[in-house]
Design an enzyme around this catalytic site. Structure first.
Site, mmCIF file in Angstrom:
data_model
loop_
_atom_site.group_PDB
_atom_site.id
_atom_site.type_symbol
_atom_site.label_atom_id
_atom_site.label_comp_id
_atom_site.label_asym_id
_atom_site.label_seq_id
_atom_site.Cartn_x
_atom_site.Cartn_y
_atom_site.Cartn_z
ATOM 1 N N ASP A 87 28.840 34.298 44.259
ATOM 2 C CA ASP A 87 29.556 35.139 43.202
ATOM 3 C C ASP A 87 28.535 35.747 42.175
ATOM 4 O O ASP A 87 27.267 35.714 42.371
ATOM 5 C CB ASP A 87 31.023 34.638 42.627
ATOM 6 C CG ASP A 87 31.810 35.470 42.325
ATOM 7 O OD1 ASP A 87 31.760 36.213 41.204
ATOM 8 O OD2 ASP A 87 32.796 35.703 43.050
ATOM 9 N N ASP A 88 29.000 35.985 40.924
ATOM 10 C CA ASP A 88 28.249 36.712 39.884
ATOM 11 C C ASP A 88 27.195 35.630 39.593
ATOM 12 O O ASP A 88 27.334 34.592 39.745
ATOM 13 C CB ASP A 88 29.151 37.039 38.540
ATOM 14 C CG ASP A 88 28.636 38.140 37.974
ATOM 15 O OD1 ASP A 88 27.342 38.588 38.086
ATOM 16 O OD2 ASP A 88 29.350 38.677 36.772
ATOM 17 N N LYS A 163 30.960 41.024 48.014
ATOM 18 C CA LYS A 163 32.122 41.260 47.156
ATOM 19 C C LYS A 163 31.802 42.147 46.138
ATOM 20 O O LYS A 163 30.869 42.090 45.530
ATOM 21 C CB LYS A 163 32.851 39.821 46.563
ATOM 22 C CG LYS A 163 33.598 39.906 45.488
ATOM 23 C CD LYS A 163 33.951 38.863 44.967
ATOM 24 C CE LYS A 163 34.634 38.582 43.493
ATOM 25 N NZ LYS A 163 35.123 37.074 43.271
ATOM 26 N N ASP A 165 32.760 43.994 42.821
ATOM 27 C CA ASP A 165 33.757 44.004 41.674
ATOM 28 C C ASP A 165 33.776 45.316 41.178
ATOM 29 O O ASP A 165 33.029 46.088 41.643
ATOM 30 C CB ASP A 165 33.239 42.944 40.770
ATOM 31 C CG ASP A 165 34.487 42.009 40.151
ATOM 32 O OD1 ASP A 165 35.463 42.815 39.982
ATOM 33 O OD2 ASP A 165 34.269 41.113 39.783
ATOM 34 N N SER A 197 37.159 45.008 44.850
ATOM 35 C CA SER A 197 38.437 44.522 43.741
ATOM 36 C C SER A 197 38.962 45.753 43.315
ATOM 37 O O SER A 197 39.577 45.566 42.044
ATOM 38 C CB SER A 197 37.331 43.857 42.541
ATOM 39 O OG SER A 197 36.807 42.671 43.257
ATOM 40 N N ARG A 218 40.899 41.942 46.412
ATOM 41 C CA ARG A 218 41.896 41.329 45.404
ATOM 42 C C ARG A 218 42.781 42.403 44.781
ATOM 43 O O ARG A 218 42.310 43.507 44.649
ATOM 44 C CB ARG A 218 40.595 41.164 44.513
ATOM 45 C CG ARG A 218 39.773 39.703 44.697
ATOM 46 C CD ARG A 218 40.571 38.478 44.622
ATOM 47 N NE ARG A 218 41.097 38.208 43.072
ATOM 48 C CZ ARG A 218 40.144 38.076 41.816
ATOM 49 N NH1 ARG A 218 39.031 37.950 42.327
ATOM 50 N NH2 ARG A 218 40.730 38.129 40.806
ATOM 51 N N ASP A 222 42.298 36.958 38.122
ATOM 52 C CA ASP A 222 41.541 35.700 38.686
ATOM 53 C C ASP A 222 42.164 34.392 38.700
ATOM 54 O O ASP A 222 42.870 34.224 37.534
ATOM 55 C CB ASP A 222 40.267 35.402 37.815
ATOM 56 C CG ASP A 222 39.217 36.631 37.845
ATOM 57 O OD1 ASP A 222 39.550 37.516 38.453
ATOM 58 O OD2 ASP A 222 38.431 36.510 37.105
HETATM 59 C C1 GLA Z 1 35.750 39.285 38.005
HETATM 60 C C2 GLA Z 1 36.276 38.675 39.248
HETATM 61 C C3 GLA Z 1 35.933 37.154 39.585
HETATM 62 C C4 GLA Z 1 34.455 36.796 39.301
HETATM 63 C C5 GLA Z 1 33.989 37.323 38.046
HETATM 64 C C6 GLA Z 1 32.353 37.401 37.884
HETATM 65 O O1 GLA Z 1 36.413 38.400 36.865
HETATM 66 O O2 GLA Z 1 37.520 38.956 39.452
HETATM 67 O O3 GLA Z 1 36.490 36.731 40.719
HETATM 68 O O4 GLA Z 1 33.890 37.638 40.378
HETATM 69 O O5 GLA Z 1 34.179 38.780 37.667
HETATM 70 O O6 GLA Z 1 31.779 37.620 36.802
#
Ligand code: GLA
Length: 426
Positions: A87-88, A163, A165, A197, A218, A222
């Site tokens: 992820d991030d 993914k 965002d 997202s 999504r 979160d």
């Molecule tokens: C958003 C996304 C999370 C994650 C964070 C990362 O909040 O919804 O799932 O990926 O960013 O910074």
């Protein structure tokens, strides 16, 4: 004749190549894997745990290699969990001299391609995170001015899942931007699952367009490591299901966010509830936990073959909340096998009450929309509690505070000559 056939084929190729739509043939069942965010967040201080040999709590290649090893050795891959997704917080703050994205050099010293190779060598698939805007949600460089180059970079790195965002972008740009990036992904020729997202940041969404662009999306906030967070998602899905459930199907899924089973926030019963409901919702099953430390009874929940089979059911229909009364909810999902034209069903009965004792629930299957006259019922967590005889009633006792009973109801085959439904029995 021969030439006209060639012409038609040629024309079809052009249409396919120029298509902005989703034509990657992927995610025919909801993706399953592991994703770093919920458990590991943006931990970038790798020095903190110095005296811990493993030192793999931070977002680093070490964490993803260790996770890949555990996915295989602990049986998660065999059960169907196949993607390992960063992820991030993997990026360096600047692009390289050619304008390409690059990972943080201290935490990913071998580079992303080498990490992808490692993950592939284990028989797993590799996923990564970026953001459509100027920055990722945690502030790292986004893709907005480099859509084509970045799609190519991900393909060069052998990424299998991405993914994207929606932070630091104009929401009004999504309907153009998400399809545009999807087009560049298609043009790389590499099959890459596309997770968007897009609806998560909108009040009202065009799910028709989203489901044509993305393999999954999504649509809500979160998940955090708590039952209250999980229930806020469950309630939101139930309250808003009419807006988006019908857009789920092979190749395109609603994503209520990661599984938190195995972490700190859920009881045993609540963990069973999340796994059962996510399977019923045809949700992606993305673990986000320290696979080295999942207690055996929680691991058993995550590896439950019957629920995973329901999640992957080929009809690809998202389940719905059909009863919500006095703290008890009944959720159902039509699944295979279809017998005498009647579908089987997954049924999840959830108890949201906080009473000290379990609640006794009796439901007539015909009353919840199941039309066959009798069903055999299998209790998917406690098979020994399944009723022995075919039945037209479900009588169960459901634990409070997020307990569930998860059942599979299979129609009993009609005997020749007898009608399946007794029409006067309404
Ligand atoms: C958003 C996304 C999370 C994650 C964070 C990362 O909040 O919804 O799932 O990926 O960013 O910074």
């Amino acid at each position: 004749m021969y030439y006209s056939l060639l012409f038609v084929l040629y024309f079809m190729c052009i249409v396919i190549q120029n298509s902005d739509g989703l034509d990657n043939g992927l995610a025919l069942t909801p993706p399953m894997g592991w994703m770093s965010w919920e458990r590991y967040r943006c931990t970038i201080d790798c020095e903190f745990n110095r005296n811990d040999e493993a030192n793999d709590e931070c977002i680093s290649e070490k964490l993803f290699k260790k996770t890949a090893d555990l996915m295989v050795s602990e049986g998660y891959l065999e059960a169907g969990y196949e993607y390992v997704i960063i992820d991030d917080c993997w990026l360096a703050m600047d692009r390289d001299e050619d304008g390409k994205l690059q990972p943080d050099p201290d935490r990913f010293p071998s580079g992303i391609k080498a990490l992808a190779d490692y993950i592939h060598s284990k028989g797993l698939k590799f996923g990564i995170y970026e953001d459509y805007g100027t920055n990722t949600c945690a502030g790292y460089p986004g893709i907005i001015d480099n859509l084509e180059l970045d799609a190519q970079t991900f393909a060069e790195w052998d990424v299998d899942y991405i993914k994207i965002d929606g932070c630091y972008a104009n929401i009004s740009d999504y309907p153009k931007g998400y399809p545009e990036f999807g087009k560049y992904l298609n043009e790389t020729g590499r099959p890459i699952v596309y997770s968007c997202s897009w609806p998560a940041y909108e009040d009202e969404s065009d799910y028709e367009a989203i489901s044509k662009t993305c393999n999954l999306w999504r649509n809500y906030g979160d998940i955090q490591d708590s039952w209250s967070s999980a229930t806020s998602i469950i309630n939101w899905y139930g309250d808003n299901q009419d807006k988006f459930a019908q857009y789920a199907g092979p190749g395109h899924w609603n994503d209520p966010d990661m599984l938190i089973v195995g972490n700190f926030g859920l009881t045993y019963g609540q963990s069973r509830a999340q796994m059962a409901l996510w399977s019923l919702l045809a949700a992606p099953l993305l673990l986000s936990t320290d696979l080295a430390n999942v207690r055996p009874e929680y691991k058993e929940i995550l590896l439950n073959e019957d629920l995973i089979a329901i999640n992957k059911d080929p009809l690809g229909i998202q389940g719905l909340r059909i009863i919500q009364k006095d703290g008890i909810e009944v959720w159902t999902r039509p699944i295979t096998p279809i017998i005498d034209e009647y579908e089987s069903y997954a049924i999840v009965i959830l108890n949201q009450n906080e009473d000290p004792a379990p609640t006794k629930v009796s439901i007539r299957v015909r009353k919840i929309g199941l039309k066959a006259k009798k069903y055999t019922l299998k209790d998917l967590y406690d098979p020994e509690k399944s009723p022995k005889e075919p039945t037209d009633h479900i009588n169960v006792s459901v634990d409070p505070s997020g307990g569930v009973v998860a059942l599979k109801a299979t129609p009993v085959k009609r005997k020749l000559g007898l009608p399946q439904i007794n029409e006067i029995d309404n």
